[in-house]
Motif scaffolding. Structure first.
Motif: not given
Length: 225
Positions: A45-68
């Motif tokens: 449960q970090p205080d902030i997430v800094v994520a690249d968008v273009m990543m293998p397996q799960m991209d940053g946009f998909t990651l953001a959906e799960h986090i939200r």
């Protein structure tokens, strides 16, 4: 000091950013791809997430959906070489709070991280009751808009915008206020993004013709129910 979750699939860049943040006193959790990043998020449960968008397996946009789905409030900043308007708007639509284009200055990154952390709410009121909007029922906590047997799942930013419009219903919701609270500033680009979200909410609410979201030119918006 604050904990930063950094997800970056370029090892050299990831190491540079991690070291720079740690030198400035941040605790850094590092992942090289989205699935690993999501696991670290749920564990720490970090205080902030800094994520690249273009990543293998799960991209940053998909990651953001799960986090939200887990946390509607944690700040999310995207790092990316993609700068097309559609990509930027999609990032904000999925709940992102900021967008930094590669290559970037480490000083700028840190300034933006600190700005997002200052805006992070220390406590969030929990709304469990359904809110009546005309013939619709709105569940802010689950980001659901319901009419009859139909349910629309709103994005984080759509739900937050609709909640603010509801709280100010039949009054003007100032444009500059909502831009500062949800987008971080009232720049021209963020203003265009807000207009897109208003259009989406009008579309979601179109089955009840008594509901209107009126544009008060130069000032803001008014939800009439």
């Amino acid at each position: 000091m604050s904990t930063v979750l950094l997800i970056e699939d370029e090892p050299a860049l990831g190491m540079i950013v991690r070291d720079s943040l740690e030198v400035r006193g941040f605790t850094v959790l590092y992942a090289s791809e989205g699935n690993e990043g999501l696991a670290l998020f749920r564990q720490h449960q970090p205080d902030i997430v800094v994520a690249d968008v273009m990543m293998p397996q799960m991209d940053g946009f998909t990651l953001a959906e799960h986090i939200r789905q887990d946390d509607p409030d944690v700040p999310i900043m995207f790092l990316t070489a993609r700068s097309q308007t559609a990509d930027v708007v999609r990032g904000f639509e999925l709940g992102g709070n900021d967008y930094l284009k590669k290559p970037f200055s480490l000083d700028e990154l840190i300034v933006r991280i600190n700005a997002l952390l200052r805006r992070k709410p220390t406590s969030q009121p929990t709304t469990t009751a359904l809110l009546p909007i005309g013939h619709y029922q709105f569940d802010p906590s689950k980001q659901k808009l319901m009419l009859g047997g139909q349910t629309v799942l709103l994005s984080h930013r759509e739900a937050e915008l609709l909640r603010r419009l509801y709280e100010q219903r039949n009054q003007v919701l100032e444009r500059s206020v909502v831009l500062t609270e949800l987008w971080g500033d009232d720049s021209f680009f963020n203003g265009r993004s807000l207009d897109v979200f208003i259009t989406k909410l009008r579309r979601h609410l179109r089955e009840d013709t008594q509901i209107q979201i009126i544009n008060i030119r130069g000032i803001g918006y008014k939800l009439i129910v």
